[in-house]
Design a protein around this motif. Sequence first.
Motif, PDB file in Angstrom:
ATOM      1  N   ILE A  99       0.810  -1.220   0.000  1.00  0.00           N
ATOM      2  CA  ILE A  99       0.000   0.000   0.000  1.00  0.00           C
ATOM      3  C   ILE A  99       0.842   1.268   0.000  1.00  0.00           C
ATOM      4  O   ILE A  99       0.441   2.279  -0.560  1.00  0.00           O
ATOM      5  CB  ILE A  99      -1.019   0.019   1.157  1.00  0.00           C
ATOM      6  N   VAL A 100       2.041   1.213   0.581  1.00  0.00           N
ATOM      7  CA  VAL A 100       2.909   2.393   0.585  1.00  0.00           C
ATOM      8  C   VAL A 100       3.469   2.616  -0.817  1.00  0.00           C
ATOM      9  O   VAL A 100       3.430   3.735  -1.335  1.00  0.00           O
ATOM     10  CB  VAL A 100       4.042   2.249   1.626  1.00  0.00           C
ATOM     11  N   CYS A 101       3.963   1.559  -1.458  1.00  0.00           N
ATOM     12  CA  CYS A 101       4.469   1.685  -2.829  1.00  0.00           C
ATOM     13  C   CYS A 101       3.360   2.139  -3.767  1.00  0.00           C
ATOM     14  O   CYS A 101       3.588   2.946  -4.660  1.00  0.00           O
ATOM     15  CB  CYS A 101       5.034   0.357  -3.307  1.00  0.00           C
ATOM     16  N   ARG A 102       2.152   1.606  -3.573  1.00  0.00           N
ATOM     17  CA  ARG A 102       1.032   1.987  -4.435  1.00  0.00           C
ATOM     18  C   ARG A 102       0.747   3.478  -4.341  1.00  0.00           C
ATOM     19  O   ARG A 102       0.470   4.138  -5.333  1.00  0.00           O
ATOM     20  CB  ARG A 102      -0.215   1.196  -4.066  1.00  0.00           C
ATOM     21  N   ASP A 103       0.837   4.031  -3.136  1.00  0.00           N
ATOM     22  CA  ASP A 103       0.616   5.470  -2.958  1.00  0.00           C
ATOM     23  C   ASP A 103       1.734   6.297  -3.578  1.00  0.00           C
ATOM     24  O   ASP A 103       1.497   7.404  -4.053  1.00  0.00           O
ATOM     25  CB  ASP A 103       0.496   5.823  -1.474  1.00  0.00           C
ATOM     26  N   LEU A 104       2.964   5.769  -3.568  1.00  0.00           N
ATOM     27  CA  LEU A 104       4.118   6.537  -4.041  1.00  0.00           C
ATOM     28  C   LEU A 104       4.460   6.333  -5.517  1.00  0.00           C
ATOM     29  O   LEU A 104       5.165   7.154  -6.099  1.00  0.00           O
ATOM     30  CB  LEU A 104       5.352   6.171  -3.202  1.00  0.00           C
ATOM     31  N   GLU A 105       3.945   5.279  -6.156  1.00  0.00           N
ATOM     32  CA  GLU A 105       4.402   4.958  -7.515  1.00  0.00           C
ATOM     33  C   GLU A 105       3.985   5.974  -8.571  1.00  0.00           C
ATOM     34  O   GLU A 105       4.594   6.035  -9.632  1.00  0.00           O
ATOM     35  CB  GLU A 105       3.974   3.555  -7.923  1.00  0.00           C
ATOM     36  N   HIS A 106       2.997   6.784  -8.314  1.00  0.00           N
ATOM     37  CA  HIS A 106       2.573   7.786  -9.291  1.00  0.00           C
ATOM     38  C   HIS A 106       3.033   9.186  -8.917  1.00  0.00           C
ATOM     39  O   HIS A 106       2.575  10.167  -9.478  1.00  0.00           O
ATOM     40  CB  HIS A 106       1.054   7.739  -9.470  1.00  0.00           C
ATOM     41  N   GLN A 107       3.937   9.249  -7.954  1.00  0.00           N
ATOM     42  CA  GLN A 107       4.532  10.515  -7.543  1.00  0.00           C
ATOM     43  C   GLN A 107       6.023  10.461  -7.868  1.00  0.00           C
ATOM     44  O   GLN A 107       6.560   9.410  -8.183  1.00  0.00           O
ATOM     45  CB  GLN A 107       4.336  10.737  -6.048  1.00  0.00           C
ATOM     46  N   ASN A 108       6.697  11.588  -7.763  1.00  0.00           N
ATOM     47  CA  ASN A 108       8.145  11.587  -7.947  1.00  0.00           C
ATOM     48  C   ASN A 108       8.799  10.760  -6.849  1.00  0.00           C
ATOM     49  O   ASN A 108       8.341  10.752  -5.700  1.00  0.00           O
ATOM     50  CB  ASN A 108       8.695  12.996  -7.906  1.00  0.00           C
ATOM     51  N   CYS A 109       9.867  10.071  -7.210  1.00  0.00           N
ATOM     52  CA  CYS A 109      10.592   9.243  -6.257  1.00  0.00           C
ATOM     53  C   CYS A 109      11.099  10.132  -5.107  1.00  0.00           C
ATOM     54  O   CYS A 109      11.679  11.181  -5.349  1.00  0.00           O
ATOM     55  CB  CYS A 109      11.777   8.584  -6.962  1.00  0.00           C
ATOM     56  N   PRO A 110      10.881   9.690  -3.868  1.00  0.00           N
ATOM     57  CA  PRO A 110      11.334  10.490  -2.734  1.00  0.00           C
ATOM     58  C   PRO A 110      12.864  10.596  -2.627  1.00  0.00           C
ATOM     59  O   PRO A 110      13.384  11.487  -1.969  1.00  0.00           O
ATOM     60  CB  PRO A 110      10.751   9.796  -1.514  1.00  0.00           C
ATOM     61  N   ARG A 111      13.620   9.692  -3.318  1.00  0.00           N
ATOM     62  CA  ARG A 111      15.069   9.717  -3.238  1.00  0.00           C
ATOM     63  C   ARG A 111      15.708  10.484  -4.389  1.00  0.00           C
ATOM     64  O   ARG A 111      16.632  11.271  -4.189  1.00  0.00           O
ATOM     65  CB  ARG A 111      15.618   8.294  -3.175  1.00  0.00           C
ATOM     66  N   CYS A 112      15.250  10.270  -5.620  1.00  0.00           N
ATOM     67  CA  CYS A 112      15.907  10.898  -6.777  1.00  0.00           C
ATOM     68  C   CYS A 112      15.067  11.997  -7.414  1.00  0.00           C
ATOM     69  O   CYS A 112      15.587  12.764  -8.225  1.00  0.00           O
ATOM     70  CB  CYS A 112      16.272   9.856  -7.820  1.00  0.00           C
ATOM     71  N   GLY A 113      13.800  12.054  -7.089  1.00  0.00           N
ATOM     72  CA  GLY A 113      12.944  13.100  -7.632  1.00  0.00           C
ATOM     73  C   GLY A 113      12.380  12.825  -9.006  1.00  0.00           C
ATOM     74  O   GLY A 113      11.667  13.640  -9.567  1.00  0.00           O
ATOM     75  N   ILE A 114      12.669  11.655  -9.566  1.00  0.00           N
ATOM     76  CA  ILE A 114      12.150  11.325 -10.910  1.00  0.00           C
ATOM     77  C   ILE A 114      10.769  10.716 -10.759  1.00  0.00           C
ATOM     78  O   ILE A 114      10.485   9.930  -9.976  1.00  0.00           O
ATOM     79  CB  ILE A 114      13.089  10.358 -11.658  1.00  0.00           C
TER      80      ILE A 114
END
Length: 65
Positions: A50-65
Amino acid sequence: MTSIAPEPVTTLAPADDEVHVVCCNPDVALCGTDVAGLPWGDGDEETTCIVCRDLEHQNCPRCGI
């Protein structure tokens, strides 16, 4: 500039059949789970973490891509 989309990765542990997503570090999922050495999915898997699902459509928190 074209960015690389995060990729799904599956886990081997039977107790953790979650599908995670990785981006710039293939050993760490977006949620922070260590996925080093685990097999890559074929792209047809639904992200179940569920955490990856929330983050996969946003910029990566580490590299910003």
